[in-house]
Design a protein around this motif. Structure first.
Motif, PDB file in Angstrom:
ATOM      1  N   VAL A 157      48.201  52.020  44.059  1.00 33.93           N
ATOM      2  CA  VAL A 157      48.134  50.889  43.120  1.00 33.93           C
ATOM      3  C   VAL A 157      46.683  50.473  42.892  1.00 33.93           C
ATOM      4  CG1 VAL A 157      48.727  48.454  42.823  1.00 33.93           C
ATOM      5  CG2 VAL A 157      50.462  50.058  43.587  1.00 33.93           C
ATOM      6  N   CYS A 158      45.894  50.412  43.977  1.00 32.88           N
ATOM      7  CA  CYS A 158      44.479  50.047  43.835  1.00 32.88           C
ATOM      8  C   CYS A 158      43.709  51.085  43.021  1.00 32.88           C
ATOM      9  CB  CYS A 158      43.852  49.901  45.221  1.00 32.88           C
ATOM     10  SG  CYS A 158      44.434  48.473  46.156  1.00 32.88           S
TER      11      CYS A 158
ATOM     12  N   CYS B 125      38.542  43.649  48.182  1.00 34.79           N
ATOM     13  CA  CYS B 125      39.097  42.336  47.830  1.00 34.79           C
ATOM     14  C   CYS B 125      37.986  41.374  47.409  1.00 34.79           C
ATOM     15  CB  CYS B 125      39.880  41.780  49.015  1.00 34.79           C
ATOM     16  SG  CYS B 125      40.688  40.200  48.710  1.00 34.79           S
ATOM     17  N   LEU B 126      36.865  41.395  48.111  1.00 37.67           N
ATOM     18  CA  LEU B 126      35.739  40.508  47.777  1.00 37.67           C
ATOM     19  C   LEU B 126      35.137  40.864  46.417  1.00 37.67           C
ATOM     20  CD1 LEU B 126      33.776  38.266  48.654  1.00 37.67           C
ATOM     21  CD2 LEU B 126      32.423  40.026  49.814  1.00 37.67           C
ATOM     22  N   VAL B 127      34.960  42.152  46.165  1.00 38.73           N
ATOM     23  CA  VAL B 127      34.397  42.592  44.883  1.00 38.73           C
ATOM     24  C   VAL B 127      35.344  42.239  43.731  1.00 38.73           C
ATOM     25  CG1 VAL B 127      33.737  44.626  43.544  1.00 38.73           C
ATOM     26  CG2 VAL B 127      32.974  44.392  45.893  1.00 38.73           C
TER      27      VAL B 127
ATOM     28  N   GLN C  41      42.108  39.358  29.047  1.00 39.91           N
ATOM     29  CA  GLN C  41      43.411  39.513  29.692  1.00 39.91           C
ATOM     30  C   GLN C  41      43.463  40.806  30.517  1.00 39.91           C
ATOM     31  OE1 GLN C  41      42.777  38.708  26.587  1.00 39.91           O
ATOM     32  NE2 GLN C  41      44.205  37.187  25.774  1.00 39.91           N
ATOM     33  N   TRP C  42      42.845  41.855  30.003  1.00 37.88           N
ATOM     34  CA  TRP C  42      42.791  43.133  30.704  1.00 37.88           C
ATOM     35  C   TRP C  42      42.149  42.976  32.081  1.00 37.88           C
ATOM     36  CZ3 TRP C  42      44.796  47.825  29.130  1.00 37.88           C
ATOM     37  CH2 TRP C  42      44.363  48.966  29.804  1.00 37.88           C
ATOM     38  N   ASN C  43      40.990  42.342  32.105  1.00 34.94           N
ATOM     39  CA  ASN C  43      40.283  42.171  33.377  1.00 34.94           C
ATOM     40  C   ASN C  43      40.980  41.200  34.313  1.00 34.94           C
ATOM     41  OD1 ASN C  43      38.275  43.854  32.301  1.00 34.94           O
ATOM     42  ND2 ASN C  43      36.624  42.633  33.181  1.00 34.94           N
TER      43      ASN C  43
ATOM     44  N   SER D 147      43.220  40.835  39.326  1.00 31.64           N
ATOM     45  CA  SER D 147      44.152  40.070  40.176  1.00 31.64           C
ATOM     46  C   SER D 147      45.025  41.014  41.004  1.00 31.64           C
ATOM     47  CB  SER D 147      45.031  39.166  39.310  1.00 31.64           C
ATOM     48  OG  SER D 147      44.252  38.238  38.591  1.00 31.64           O
ATOM     49  N   VAL D 148      45.523  42.061  40.366  1.00 28.71           N
ATOM     50  CA  VAL D 148      46.334  43.041  41.099  1.00 28.71           C
ATOM     51  C   VAL D 148      45.501  43.719  42.183  1.00 28.71           C
ATOM     52  CG1 VAL D 148      47.577  45.219  40.890  1.00 28.71           C
ATOM     53  CG2 VAL D 148      47.918  43.422  39.190  1.00 28.71           C
ATOM     54  N   LEU D 149      44.276  44.097  41.844  1.00 22.84           N
ATOM     55  CA  LEU D 149      43.414  44.772  42.806  1.00 22.84           C
ATOM     56  C   LEU D 149      43.060  43.859  43.977  1.00 22.84           C
ATOM     57  CD1 LEU D 149      41.939  47.440  43.308  1.00 22.84           C
ATOM     58  CD2 LEU D 149      40.001  46.535  42.012  1.00 22.84           C
ATOM     59  N   MET D 150      42.784  42.591  43.689  1.00 25.22           N
ATOM     60  CA  MET D 150      42.439  41.646  44.761  1.00 25.22           C
ATOM     61  C   MET D 150      43.634  41.384  45.681  1.00 25.22           C
ATOM     62  SD  MET D 150      41.030  37.739  44.413  1.00 25.22           S
ATOM     63  CE  MET D 150      42.570  37.214  43.671  1.00 25.22           C
TER      64      MET D 150
END
Length: 323
Positions: A20-21, A101-103, A157-159, A164-167
């Motif tokens: 997913v990441c 997560c921080l990035v 919206q893309w970012n 959000s999903v990546l974090m």
């Protein structure tokens, strides 16, 4: 055991999160699903770092593979060495997931890189980035999103969605890796038998148990009977020659119950025969006037007659009769 089971669960759970990441970071590199922005360098800096690809993706996958494979080692020393290696892998995966997560949180707060219509004209910049520490974040004011960027289309919206999903995913990975680090440390301290409820018998105990079971079978031979339905098995074939007592315990219990029922039937039959014999004996010992004489009295009279025959002079017999 608890340590190995937790290691496998953590390893299996990290695999889909890593994919997913990697997918989220890959989409961040392609705003509006066009590669020309990446080739021209018009992509957000946090997305170009690719932490979702190599940190929460590749490194976490390597750690998950070690968690799953290394949890099957046998032996005390080999198990502790493997747990020590897993502590190192967990720390690396934890650092990678926490960094991603921080990035991702930083990229989410600062906003996307896009073509903005400023006072100096169109320019590639980050218009939604807070200028000061006290400035409000654009995430809570959605009215700023449509007029912020001219190109790429819907890049805000893309970012927001992908970062959000990546974090969230990398944060969950960091939590699981931290839990696995504690789990591996417990495995090093307590060894492979930590939180193990199953009891293992030694070879000597198994030998003694098999000897006792053989002695028990030899001391209890099968009971002959004309009713085979009461004896579906005998002591010779209980368990099919197995040496494990637990495997034949249910069948042995069923056999013992039926044997007890049969023995109770034999006891009742014996009591009935004894009562019948006693009645026949009493009938034989009845006197002429119809009264029964006790068996002890009969033996006493017989003993007295014998003494009289031995002690008195020859030819003189005590006048004693049994009846």
């Amino acid at each position: 055991m608890c340590v190995a089971s937790c290691s496998r669960c953590v390893g299996v759970s990290l695999v889909p999160m890593a994919f997913v990441c990697m997918l989220a970071n890959g989409l961040l590199l392609l705003p509006d699903l066009q590669a020309r922005y990446l080739l021209d360098g018009h992509v957000t800096r946090e997305a170009r770092w690719g932490t979702g690809l190599w940190a929460s993706g590749f490194l976490v996958l390597i750690g998950a593979r070690g968690f799953v494979i290394g949890s099957s080692r046998e032996g005390c020393c080999a198990y502790r060495i493997e747990m020590l290696c897993q502590v190192g892998c967990s720390c690396v995966a934890l650092a990678a997931a926490a960094f991603c997560c921080l990035v991702s949180a930083t990229g989410l707060v600062q906003g996307p890189l896009c073509l903005h219509n400023s006072t100096q004209g169109l320019a590639w910049e980050m218009p939604l980035k807070p200028q000061k520490s006290g400035d409000p974040i654009y995430l809570f004011d959605r009215t700023l999103w449509p007029a912020a960027c001219e190109e790429p289309r819907n890049v805000v919206q893309w970012n927001v969605v992908l970062f959000s999903v990546l974090m969230a995913t990398s944060g969950l990975q960091a939590i699981l890796c931290a839990a696995h680090t504690i789990n591996a440390i417990l495995g090093i301290i307590f060894g492979p038998r930590f939180c193990k409820n199953k009891v293992r018998y030694s070879s000597r105990a198994s030998t003694c148990q098999s000897q006792r079971s053989q002695e028990h079978r030899s001391s209890h031979p099968p009971i002959p009977s004309t009713r085979p339905e009461l004896f579906p098995m005998n002591n010779a074939n209980i368990g099919g020659g197995e040496t494990c007592w637990e495997s034949r315990a249910p069948r042995l219990f069923e056999f013992r119950v039926k044997r007890m029922e049969t023995e109770q039937d034999f006891d009742q039959l014996e009591k009935q025969l004894q009562s019948v014999d006693a009645q026949n004996l009493m009938v034989k010992l009845q006197s002429r006037n119809g009264t029964a004489r006790p068996l002890t009295m009969m033996f006493g009279e017989l003993w007295q007659t014998t003494l009289n025959m031995l002690l008195v002079e020859p030819g003189v017999v005590a006048s004693t009769s049994l009846y």
